[in-house]
Design an enzyme around this catalytic site. Structure first.
Site, mmCIF file in Angstrom:
data_model
loop_
_atom_site.group_PDB
_atom_site.id
_atom_site.type_symbol
_atom_site.label_atom_id
_atom_site.label_comp_id
_atom_site.label_asym_id
_atom_site.label_seq_id
_atom_site.Cartn_x
_atom_site.Cartn_y
_atom_site.Cartn_z
ATOM 1 N N GLY A 188 -46.189 -32.886 74.783
ATOM 2 C CA GLY A 188 -47.251 -32.234 74.369
ATOM 3 C C GLY A 188 -47.028 -30.642 74.843
ATOM 4 N N ALA A 191 -49.479 -26.133 78.731
ATOM 5 C CA ALA A 191 -50.480 -25.967 79.440
ATOM 6 C C ALA A 191 -50.945 -27.454 79.975
ATOM 7 C CB ALA A 191 -51.737 -25.535 78.441
ATOM 8 N N VAL A 192 -50.888 -28.450 79.068
ATOM 9 C CA VAL A 192 -51.109 -29.740 79.956
ATOM 10 C C VAL A 192 -50.240 -30.323 80.576
ATOM 11 C CG1 VAL A 192 -51.639 -32.516 79.047
ATOM 12 C CG2 VAL A 192 -52.760 -30.251 77.770
ATOM 13 N N GLY A 193 -48.729 -29.914 80.266
ATOM 14 C CA GLY A 193 -47.670 -30.125 81.129
ATOM 15 C C GLY A 193 -47.711 -29.758 82.625
ATOM 16 N N GLU A 210 -41.587 -32.891 77.803
ATOM 17 C CA GLU A 210 -41.303 -32.615 76.459
ATOM 18 C C GLU A 210 -41.962 -31.650 75.696
ATOM 19 O OE1 GLU A 210 -38.179 -33.642 74.706
ATOM 20 O OE2 GLU A 210 -37.577 -34.508 76.647
ATOM 21 N N CYS A 244 -42.205 -30.060 66.974
ATOM 22 C CA CYS A 244 -41.935 -29.442 68.361
ATOM 23 C C CYS A 244 -40.579 -28.504 68.065
ATOM 24 C CB CYS A 244 -41.732 -29.973 69.400
ATOM 25 S SG CYS A 244 -40.718 -31.589 69.278
#
Lengths: 488, 468
Positions: A188, A191-193, A210, A244
């Site tokens: 994803g 930021a969420v990583g 990833e 991506c």
């Protein structure tokens, strides 16, 4: 929260029962997945079509094919992947057993993404099952048709306690992330990583992230522009740019900018015909939120081609922007849409400098007839992966580790790399209770003599070719006798 | 941000590309070798002053093992650095496909106090070998060694690319606010969490070498005297301040009766009748640690040793019996010269006991029965495993060294250190020609194209029918 706790502890209990340890069990589950993909192919393609307006051929080629390939690879190679790896021993350990044992980590969490909603949960799941883990699967909620399908299908084919599927959005994912896992693979945004890794840190859970970024595409003056642009067009506009590793933006000399535009336009015509909107082969933006976001990136830009949109169907035409400024909005975030900015640079040096001033991307692309130039760009930049003279393709070779670096992620997977990511490499040294003689060297009381013997064994590097194993064995014998005499 | 300037300086040096050529890395590594040779006496003196480290132990762990890693790296670096070519599929058959070994950039190594030179140098060797710039943070607890590293090490290395930072807890927290491209931390789990949380803010990958309670199961079928020696050696080396020391023994009551006299004999063999006078037995590193370890003596009953001397931070080689799983000594990593024995009736009970606790850095088992050794191996999970000895798996650098669960994540030693500090970059170099083959993947799509693509790219089960 309680529901998540139950799901995870059930998976943990199932893992602790030991039933997913045997290779036979793992292969059986993988074969069940194979049957699922074959028997439910139409349903899978339909779900992907509903989510992304993707035609069956595309969905098959982008997602199903890759899943089947990974399954076949894992089933074929599992025995060799899982076999203990014997390692080179030193002189002192000649009689011992020393090897690396590949063991499951325990309970793995796989969080998928919406852009390739099927393969991005399946590929990690395959690796995690192959490595002997229990797996909690959390498909992306935005691609709701595929998410629901995965939630319906997996329990029909796999052990439902070991491999539960959890659907839902942010609240469910947050509740899930509060639980303890033994590895988390997240696909994803960066930021969420960060949120995922911070949650993992509380439990010291290793992560594979990833993520994404802006994958640059440098086109050298010395290259076959028609071929280069055709390949770039394919990679950029497939899945409506929601890939991506899509070439995010182009860097090229100002003198070839208009030729690049011409070539891409010609290719777009070839691929999608006069009226792109009516082409079966062109996808749509996943939802209104992203549609509006991408539309916003076009503000104030010079549109050389495309720019047509239709909010009702989330359609954005393949678009090219020219003379883009590095400071504009479209150059700040990953585009993830069918908008291709072209920025001009006067030399490959400038291109390298430009790339290095920004966050490390997931992929890097260079087009040139000059092999040395390509090698130079690779050596002087950093990125998750590289394809030279094409785009996307390094993703499809499973012997290459696939992953990001810096802001684009950490860890890798695909093929055997998946198996290794989801395994613990346990160092095993098994000695004899006899042969105490050589151990005396290390026991107190210490002495200079012991230190000298230690140095002999630890530091001496024998060239096997010269010394020969027989002589080595003789030396060992002599050494053992001498030590028995010295230290009793 | 007090360290921003330093980090930026190193990052600028990194971007200049200076650390990438093999010759550069070899030169820096060779300089490290000179550091170990020229400063050997100073290192032995410093570790002796900081924690009474016996000369033999210091020479072995801080010098010899480091030189081993250094030589191994120097001998193999060119091979490790090479692009690794990979098998290709039908579509990429004519392309060049390889894994490029890229350095990460600016990395941070935080070292602990128990093997203050070794646990700093071995990761450093790998980080330099992999082409990174490094900030080194030695432990503030072993003050003389810290000063030695801060004063002497920089003069051997390129000051633009390698820096030593001396810092306590507060300063280290500030240091961790900066963005690094990799962080390597050796220490305790609670701080490991803090390091990883700080790393998460910048998406920095980490290796955490932590600890735990390493169980040591002694089965009924074994040669007690050899077992006692090996267990005693592993437990009392560095006064028990070793992350892979056997933390506690599990055995049957019958075995305990045999083990106690054997342990007594081994301890006397090693340290003489009064270990306090032996030059081969060290001291606890500091008063705080001394008090913590001393308090653990109250668990169970002292069967061997038990004497302490706060002034010299001496704790005798001690064995405790009648220890219950709920006792304080069984709740934390001991990190001292105390060996509790917990009674379990059978191997299965030992396995259950081990599995009911956090996964340790290493599981030890002593048994002359191969099947038993394998049973414990297969039914437990740990960073590493050593049968019929203690500590030794650490010294074989072809084995990866690291933890699992709360004992850590990641691994190193030998080539694994190089790999830890390397980004594996998948590279595919194609040719501009052969465009005809690519048309298969381009729109407009058709059933026919799909059929050919399928046939060309599928990985099939050997011996299976070609019709799905």
């Amino acid at each position: 929260m309680e529901r998540m706790q139950q799901i995870v502890s059930r998976a943990r209990a199932a893992f602790s029962s030991g039933r997913c340890r045997s290779l036979e069990f793992r292969v059986q589950q993988l074969k069940a997945l194979q049957r699922m993909v074959q028997e439910k192919e139409q349903e899978i393609l339909a779900a992907i079509q509903a989510d992304l307006h993707k035609c069956g051929y595309n969905a098959y080629g982008h997602e199903v094919l890759g899943v089947l390939a990974e399954l076949a690879l894992a089933i074929e190679n599992l025995p060799s992947w899982a076999a203990p790896q014997h390692v080179k021993k030193n002189f002192l350990m000649m009689r011992d057993e020393a090897y690396i044992s590949f063991e499951p980590l325990g309970v793995v969490l796989v969080i998928g993404a919406w852009n390739y909603p099927f393969i991005l949960v399946m590929q990690p799941l395959i690796g995690a099952i192959a490595a002997g883990n229990a797996v909690v699967v959390k498909p992306a909620e935005i691609s709701k048709n595929t998410a629901q399908l995965v939630a319906d299908l997996l329990p029909q084919y796999l052990d439902p306690e070991l491999y539960p599927v959890v659907t839902g959005g942010v609240p469910e994912t947050t509740a899930l992330l509060a639980q303890r896992f033994d590895h988390i693979l997240y696909t994803g945004s960066s930021a969420v990583g960060k949120i995922v890794m911070a949650a993992a840190a509380k439990h010291l859970t290793p992560v594979t992230l990833e993520l994404g970024g802006k994958s640059p595409c440098y086109i050298d003056k010395d290259c076959d522009l028609a071929v280069a642009c055709r390949r770039i067009t394919w990679g950029k506009y497939m899945n409506c740019g929601q890939t991506c590793i899509a070439p995010d933006y182009i860097l090229c000399d100002p003198s070839i900018q208009s030729k690049v535009v011409e070539n891409i336009k010609a290719t777009l015509q070839e691929f999608y015909g006069e009226d792109v909107k009516s082409s079966q082969d062109y996808e749509r933006i996943i939802n209104k939120h992203h549609f509006k976001r991408i539309l916003g990136l076009l503000e104030g830009q010079k549109i050389a081609h495309g720019g047509e949109t239709d909010e009702d169907s989330c359609f954005i035409a393949p678009t090219i922007l020219t003379d883009v400024s590095p400071d504009s909005k479209v150059m700040e975030e990953e585009i993830f849409g069918p908008v291709l900015p072209i920025l001009t640079v006067k030399s490959v040096d400038e291109a390298i400098e430009f790339i290095n001033r920004r966050e490390k991307p997931l992929a890097l692309y260079v087009f040139s007839n000059n092999k040395e130039l390509i090698k130079r760009v690779i050596s002087e930049t950093s990125s998750g992966g590289v394809t030279g003279n094409d785009v996307i393709m390094h993703f499809f070779l499973s012997t290459l580790p696939f992953g990001g670096v810096g802001n684009s992620g950490m860890g890798t997977y695909h093929g055997k790399h998946s198996f290794e990511t989801f395994s613990h490499r346990r160092a095993c040294l098994i000695k004899d209770l006899k042969m105490e003689g050589t151990n005396k060297l290390r026991y107190p009381p210490a002495s200079q003599k012991k230190v000298d013997w230690m140095k002999f064994f630890v530091l001496k590097r024998f060239n096997k070719g010269q010394v020969g194993l027989v002589i080595l064995a003789l030396l060992g014998l002599v050494a053992a006798v001498l030590m028995k005499v010295s230290f009793g | 941000n007090p360290y921003a300037g330093l980090v930026n300086h190193l990052r600028a040096a990194w971007l200049s590309g200076r650390t990438r050529p093999m010759e550069y890395r070899m030169a820096q590594l060779e300089a490290l070798g000179r550091f170990l040779d020229e400063k050997k006496e100073d290192i032995l003196k410093a570790t002796a002053a900081d924690m009474g480290k016996p000369l033999f132990e210091a020479e072995y762990s801080e010098i010899l093992l480091c030189k081993n890693e250094l030589n191994n790296t120097l001998n193999n670096l060119s091979h490790w650095m090479k692009d690794e070519h990979v098998d290709k599929n039908l579509v990429t058959r004519l392309d060049s496909a390889f894994i490029r070994k890229d350095p990460y950039g600016v990395v941070l190594i935080i070292a602990p106090w128990n093997y203050p030179i070794h646990l700093l140098l071995v990761p450093l060797i790998g980080a330099i070998a992999a082409g990174n710039c490094v900030i080194i943070k030695p432990s503030e607890i072993t003050k003389k060694t810290e000063r030695l590293v801060a004063e002497a090490l920089p003069s051997y290395l390129d000051k633009d690319c390698f820096a030593v930072v001396t810092a306590g807890v507060q300063e280290t927290t500030r240091l961790l606010e900066n963005k690094f491209d990799y962080i390597f931390y050796t220490g305790i789990s609670s701080v490991g969490r803090i390091v990883m949380a700080a790393a998460a803010k910048h998406l920095t990958p980490v290796t955490l070498e932590l600890g735990g309670k390493n169980p040591c199961y002694v089965s009924d079928s074994c040669d007690v005297q050899n077992v006692a020696r090996r267990v005693a050696w592993g437990r009392f080396f560095n006064v028990g301040q070793t992350c892979i020391a056997p933390d506690y023994v599990l055995c049957s009551l019958e075995m305990q009766e045999k083990l106690l006299p054997a342990l007594r004999e081994a301890i006397t063999e090693f340290y003489g009748p009064n270990p306090q006078e032996s030059p081969d037995f060290g001291r606890i590193v500091g008063d705080k640690q001394f008090q913590r370890v001393q308090a653990l003596l109250r668990s169970g009953r002292v069967a061997i040793g038990g004497q302490t001397d706060a002034e010299t931070r001496y704790i005798a080689p001690t064995v405790l019996v009648d220890v219950q799983p709920s006792d304080p000594i069984m709740q934390e990593e001991i990190f001292g010269p105390i060996l509790p024995i917990v009674i379990v009736a059978t191997t299965d009970k030992a396995i259950d006991f081990i599995n009911s606790r956090e996964r340790p850095l290493v599981v030890y088992i002593f048994s002359s029965n191969d099947k038993e050794v394998n049973k414990v191996l297969e039914r437990t999970s740990s960073g590493g495993f050593c049968g019929n000895d203690t500590l030794m798996h650490f010294t074989l650098n072809s084995l990866p060294f690291g933890g699992i669960g709360s004992s850590g994540l990641g691994m190193y030693h030998g080539k694994f250190t190089f790999d830890t500090f390397t980004h594996l970059r998948g590279c595919l170099l194609r040719a501009m020609g052969r465009e005809a083959l690519n048309t298969l993947r381009y729109p407009p799509y058709s059933q026919q194209k799909l059929g050919i693509v399928r046939a060309a790219t599928e990985v099939k089960r050997k011996g299976s029918c070609t019709l799905f």
